[in-house]
Design a protein around this motif. Structure first.
Motif, short mmCIF file in Angstrom:
data_model
loop_
_atom_site.label_atom_id
_atom_site.label_comp_id
_atom_site.label_asym_id
_atom_site.label_seq_id
_atom_site.Cartn_x
_atom_site.Cartn_y
_atom_site.Cartn_z
N PRO A 225 18.34 -0.70 -12.80
CA PRO A 225 17.41 -1.51 -12.97
C PRO A 225 17.32 -2.92 -11.28
CG PRO A 225 18.87 -1.86 -14.65
CD PRO A 225 18.76 -0.30 -13.57
N VAL A 226 15.90 -2.90 -11.91
CA VAL A 226 15.66 -4.21 -11.17
C VAL A 226 16.29 -5.46 -12.45
CG1 VAL A 226 13.31 -6.04 -10.51
CG2 VAL A 226 13.54 -3.65 -9.87
N LYS A 227 16.43 -6.57 -11.15
CA LYS A 227 16.99 -7.91 -11.97
C LYS A 227 15.56 -8.34 -13.02
CE LYS A 227 20.48 -8.75 -8.22
NZ LYS A 227 20.63 -9.55 -7.46
N THR B 27 0.98 -1.56 -0.07
CA THR B 27 -0.10 -0.09 -0.18
C THR B 27 0.89 1.34 -0.35
OG1 THR B 27 -1.56 -1.42 1.47
CG2 THR B 27 -2.03 1.02 1.25
N GLU B 28 1.88 1.49 0.97
CA GLU B 28 2.59 2.39 0.36
C GLU B 28 3.39 3.14 -0.28
OE1 GLU B 28 6.03 1.61 3.47
OE2 GLU B 28 4.12 1.88 5.24
N VAL B 29 3.49 1.76 -1.10
CA VAL B 29 4.73 1.76 -2.31
C VAL B 29 3.48 2.89 -3.88
CG1 VAL B 29 4.97 -0.02 -3.57
CG2 VAL B 29 6.60 1.46 -3.82
N ILE B 30 2.48 1.42 -4.25
CA ILE B 30 1.51 2.41 -5.28
C ILE B 30 1.04 3.62 -4.49
CG2 ILE B 30 -1.10 1.70 -5.23
CD1 ILE B 30 -0.06 -1.90 -4.47
N LYS B 31 0.66 3.72 -3.20
CA LYS B 31 0.04 5.56 -2.93
C LYS B 31 1.16 6.37 -2.99
CE LYS B 31 -2.41 6.28 1.12
NZ LYS B 31 -3.70 6.81 -0.02
N PHE B 32 2.57 5.76 -2.35
CA PHE B 32 3.62 6.61 -2.86
C PHE B 32 4.09 7.24 -4.49
CE2 PHE B 32 8.50 7.04 -5.24
CZ PHE B 32 9.22 8.58 -4.06
N ILE B 33 4.09 5.70 -5.51
CA ILE B 33 3.90 5.75 -7.12
C ILE B 33 2.78 7.09 -7.10
CG2 ILE B 33 3.91 5.10 -9.27
CD1 ILE B 33 5.34 2.90 -7.86
N THR B 34 1.48 6.79 -6.87
CA THR B 34 0.19 7.53 -8.21
C THR B 34 -0.13 9.05 -7.11
OG1 THR B 34 -0.99 6.45 -5.43
CG2 THR B 34 -0.81 5.88 -7.93
N ASP B 35 1.00 9.33 -5.87
CA ASP B 35 0.90 10.54 -5.73
C ASP B 35 1.53 11.01 -6.61
OD1 ASP B 35 -1.13 10.10 -3.79
OD2 ASP B 35 -0.32 9.91 -1.85
N LYS B 36 3.04 10.06 -6.98
CA LYS B 36 3.78 10.89 -7.05
C LYS B 36 3.41 11.31 -8.86
CE LYS B 36 8.77 10.34 -8.13
NZ LYS B 36 8.88 9.86 -9.05
N HIS B 37 2.66 11.03 -9.71
CA HIS B 37 2.13 11.66 -10.91
C HIS B 37 0.54 11.61 -11.06
CE1 HIS B 37 5.82 10.18 -12.20
NE2 HIS B 37 6.18 9.01 -11.66
N GLU C 141 7.97 2.47 -12.50
CA GLU C 141 8.19 3.04 -11.18
C GLU C 141 7.81 2.51 -9.99
OE1 GLU C 141 7.51 6.52 -10.41
OE2 GLU C 141 8.61 7.19 -12.07
N TYR C 142 6.75 0.51 -10.13
CA TYR C 142 7.15 -0.16 -8.73
C TYR C 142 8.08 -0.97 -8.76
CZ TYR C 142 5.19 -4.04 -6.40
OH TYR C 142 5.12 -5.31 -5.31
N ALA C 143 8.45 -1.02 -9.71
CA ALA C 143 9.79 -2.27 -10.35
C ALA C 143 11.17 -1.73 -9.84
CB ALA C 143 10.17 -2.65 -11.58
N HIS C 144 11.25 0.09 -9.53
CA HIS C 144 12.32 0.51 -8.86
C HIS C 144 12.11 1.01 -7.64
CE1 HIS C 144 14.83 3.97 -8.67
NE2 HIS C 144 14.09 4.97 -8.35
N TYR C 145 10.92 0.72 -7.21
CA TYR C 145 11.03 1.89 -5.84
C TYR C 145 9.83 1.08 -4.77
CZ TYR C 145 10.89 6.76 -7.93
OH TYR C 145 11.40 7.90 -8.01
N SER C 146 10.11 0.10 -5.20
CA SER C 146 9.54 -1.15 -4.43
C SER C 146 10.97 -1.51 -4.03
CB SER C 146 8.52 -1.84 -4.72
OG SER C 146 9.27 -2.17 -5.80
#
Length: 233
Positions: free
Chosen positions: A231-233, A75-85, A97-102
């Motif tokens: 980048p994520v592997k 929930t934290e990372v999803i809200k972070f990304i949606t609020d960022k854009h 962004e999910y692959a990166h920030y999580s």
């Protein structure tokens, strides 16, 4: 902009073991403009690893993250990304962004650090210990192994191991040590999302200046920053 998301247990898949609980794998659903994507929870995969389970020998004590911890991180990372854009959101952007920030920086760096330990001990003529670190570290956190080595190894060898790591390994020791200063068991992780926060970076600089005085703080910070952007592997 209408974005909705939820976590759910994918009952189309076989149940798996999560630290004493049998459950279907956790998935995430994100919907935007009548399009929906589904994907496996990164944190479910990460936190289900055996090394996140604390087992005390001679007792029945077994403690690790629970499923609510996983859902909270998602929930934290999803809200972070949606609020960022708020103005340029898209599902394609979200997936990247999910692959990166999580991603957990400690987890990203650990395998490279273990490879360094394997090579170091072989170079020092301690090949069995090197192989133990490489092949037997699945359920052991590398940082904890290094901590125990400090009290049992020859000081000259230990100091060399630490010093060389700054040149031949990812900056794992400084990142994991910092993470343990600000986090509590069992949620011992530091995500790229958290690293991006100015207060986190300021706290890391202070931690590094105190605990690694012989290391150039600018270079060390730059190394961590470079890993955070991988980048994520």
């Amino acid at each position: 902009m209408k974005i909705s998301f939820k976590t759910y247990f994918n009952d189309r898949l076989k149940q798996v073991y999560f630290h004493g609980v049998t459950t279907h794998p956790l998935y995430v659903q994100v919907t935007y403009e009548r399009r929906t994507i589904f994907f496996k929870s990164y944190y479910f995969e990460l936190l289900s690893q055996e090394r996140y389970l604390l087992t005390i020998p001679g007792t029945r004590i077994r403690k690790g993250p629970d499923l609510q911890d996983v859902i909270k991180k998602e929930t934290e990372v999803i809200k972070f990304i949606t609020d960022k854009h708020p103005d340029d959101f898209s599902l394609e952007l979200f997936k990247n962004e999910y692959a990166h920030y999580s991603k957990d920086l400690c987890d990203e760096m650990e395998s490279g650090f273990i490879n360094y330990l394997h090579t170091f001990f072989w170079d020092e003529g301690m090949t069995a210990i090197g192989d133990i670190m490489l092949y037997g570290s699945k359920n052991v956190i590398a940082y904890d192994a290094i901590r125990d080595m400090k009290s049992s190894f020859n000081k000259t060898v230990y100091d060399k191991l630490i010093e060389n790591s700054f040149y031949y390994a990812p900056p794992y020791l400084s990142v994991y040590g910092f993470m343990k200063e600000i986090k509590q068991w069992p949620m011992l992780l530091l995500t790229a999302m958290e690293w991006e926060q100015p207060e986190t970076q300021a706290a890391f600089r202070e931690y590094a200046s105190i605990n690694f005085p012989g290391m150039d703080p600018v270079k060390l910070f730059s190394q961590v920053n470079d890993w955070a952007r991988l980048p994520v592997k």
